[in-house]
Structure formats: C-alpha cells, structure tokens
Write a protein that holds these residues in place. Structure first.
Motif, PDB file in Angstrom:
ATOM      1  N   GLY A 228       4.873  13.077   1.200  1.00  0.00           N
ATOM      2  CA  GLY A 228       3.447  13.274   1.422  1.00  0.00           C
ATOM      3  C   GLY A 228       2.575  12.104   1.007  1.00  0.00           C
ATOM      4  N   ALA A 229       1.257  12.384   0.882  1.00  0.00           N
ATOM      5  CA  ALA A 229       0.259  11.348   0.604  1.00  0.00           C
ATOM      6  C   ALA A 229       0.507  10.620  -0.716  1.00  0.00           C
ATOM      7  CB  ALA A 229      -1.140  11.963   0.637  1.00  0.00           C
ATOM      8  N   ARG A 232       3.101   7.953  -0.101  1.00  0.00           N
ATOM      9  CA  ARG A 232       2.624   6.793   0.666  1.00  0.00           C
ATOM     10  C   ARG A 232       1.776   5.871  -0.201  1.00  0.00           C
ATOM     11  NH1 ARG A 232       2.290  10.931   4.564  1.00  0.00           N
ATOM     12  NH2 ARG A 232       0.064  11.287   4.167  1.00  0.00           N
ATOM     13  N   ARG A 233       0.955   6.450  -1.076  1.00  0.00           N
ATOM     14  CA  ARG A 233       0.145   5.614  -1.983  1.00  0.00           C
ATOM     15  C   ARG A 233       1.043   4.824  -2.932  1.00  0.00           C
ATOM     16  NH1 ARG A 233      -2.070   9.347  -4.988  1.00  0.00           N
ATOM     17  NH2 ARG A 233      -0.567   9.003  -6.663  1.00  0.00           N
TER      18      ARG A 233
END
Length: 271
Positions: A228-229, A232-233
C-alpha cells in the motif's frame, strides 16, 4: 591499516603504523621500473634517507610478509634524489620524472604551506576516499552500519586535521520507513529463495518489479510483507530506488515498474 593511493595510472601502497605512514619500497621501485637492490643500497648510504628506513608487514599471496619501507616524510627526498638523467630507458625516465614533479611540489607545500609530510598525490587520494565515505554515510539506512561508517570517518578526519560533522548531519530515514522497506525486501528475498522470478529488467545490475504483481505473489506464497501507500513512500526514500517508470520486460510486455540499483540490495544483488 593499509591504503592504496591512486597516482595517475599507478597504485601506491601505504601502511599506517600508529601516527606514522610508511611506503613499502620494493613495490614502489618496481612500479618506477628501477632495479631494486641498487636503490635500496643508495638509501642505506644516504645520511638522511637511511633514517627513514622501516621494516613493515604487508599482505601477499602467501600471507603477511616483512618488507623494507620508507617513512612517508622521506618519500619526496627519495624520489628527488634519483638521477633521472642517467636512466637510459625513455619510458622509465618519463615515469620517474612524473613522480619527481609531484615530489618537488610536495616539498614546496611542506616549506611554504600545507601539512607536514602530505604529498599532493597522497592528499588527493585521501580526499577521494573521504568523499566516497561521506557519500556512503548519506545513503546508509541501518543505524549500526551508519555508526560504524561515522567512526571510520572520524579517524580520517583526525588524520587530515578536519572537523568531524555530527552523525545527524548525514540524515536518517524515519524509523517506520526503515522497517517497512526492510520488511518488503525480506519478502522479495523469500520469493527469490523459493525460485520465483519477479524481475522484469533486461539489465543484470538493475531490479525492476511490478508492485501489483509482487502483491499477488506475496499472497500466493503467504508472505506477510508491507503493502500500500506506506510502502510506496518508504521505497521512494530507499537509497537503492532509481525511478518508477514503464519497462519493456524480458517477456516483451511493457509494465510500470519500480526500478532499483541491485548493488545497494546485497541479498538481491544477483539475478
């Protein structure tokens, strides 16, 4: 401690014994293209150079061995006292002259500015090593390794009489990002060990992965890895990350992939 100092196309071996730096002589004389024993006898006869003779131990194919070395402070004197005009071989004469030019410059720096016994070529080599270590510190995530590199940098700064920046000056990733990225790459390592092929890049030194595909592979293999996000960060902050872009894979399909430098992912370095 030993250090290889680059000088033009040559490599000069130095040995650090406490605060003193020594140059193994035979390796240097061989690089110059001169006969070893006449040079050794010349140094022994010289009233000043003879005071700089040392015996040090250096690595060799058969293990550590003793060899004659010269104090780094005496190196410019040794080079400048070689009678290059008597050398018949033009290639050897040119090589010796190249070293002598640097030696004369080192003597000038010693008497008219600069630190004692630090020839320009050796200082340049040390500066290159300092810059490489500084760059490594900026990109290192793991706290233990970062602390070790910072300690090594401290030793170099002491030798070069430079102030040591605080370790915080080199940046540090957020703990959550570090944990997330480590968990993700641990999942990739598990897939690799299971024989699963997930790399789409045609170059062996790069790793290209499709996050949707990796997500499906993790699910199929029951691997509990970050997604998830937040993932990616964290991946964007990782030192191995290059870019996220379309990749024409080895199967000729075009996918959007996250591309990483394999050399900065030790357990994924080889395909």
């Amino acid at each position: 401690m030993f250090q290889i100092v680059p000088f033009h196309q040559y490599q000069i071996l130095t040995a650090h014994q406490g605060d003193e730096v020594e140059v193994p002589l035979k390796a240097l004389v061989d690089q110059l293209g001169l006969a070893w024993h006449p040079q050794l006898e010349r140094i022994k006869r010289h009233p000043v150079l003879s005071k700089g003779i040392r015996v040090t131990r250096i690595p060799s194919q058969g293990g550590m061995q003793e060899t004659v070395a010269l104090s780094l402070e005496m190196l410019p004197g040794f080079l400048t006292t070689i009678q290059s005009e008597r050398i018949k071989d033009p290639i050897v004469r040119e090589r010796v002259t190249l070293f002598q030019e640097e030696a004369f410059h080192a003597l000038f720096v010693h008497f008219f500015g600069g630190r004692r016994g630090t020839p320009a070529a050796l200082a340049s080599g040390a500066t290159n090593e300092l810059l490489k270590l500084t760059d490594r510190l900026k990109h290192e995530w793991h706290p233990e390794i970062k602390a070790m590199l910072h300690a090594l940098l401290g030793q170099m700064c002491d030798r070069m009489n430079l102030p040591l920046p605080r370790i915080e000056a080199f940046g540090q990733p957020a703990p959550d990002d570090l944990e997330i990225a480590d968990g993700f790459f641990a999942g990739l390592i598990d897939l690799k060990r299971a024989g699963v092929d997930f790399d789409h890049h045609r170059r062996a030194d790069l790793l290209a992965i499709s996050l949707p595909q990796i997500d499906r592979l993790f699910t199929a293999a029951s691997i509990d890895a970050p997604r998830g996000a937040p993932l990616r960060r964290a991946l964007r902050q990782h030192p191995a990350f290059i870019e996220a872009s379309a990749v024409n894979g080895r199967d000729t399909r075009i996918r959007r992939c996250w591309i990483f430098d394999r050399s900065k992912l030790p357990e994924l370095e080889s395909a």
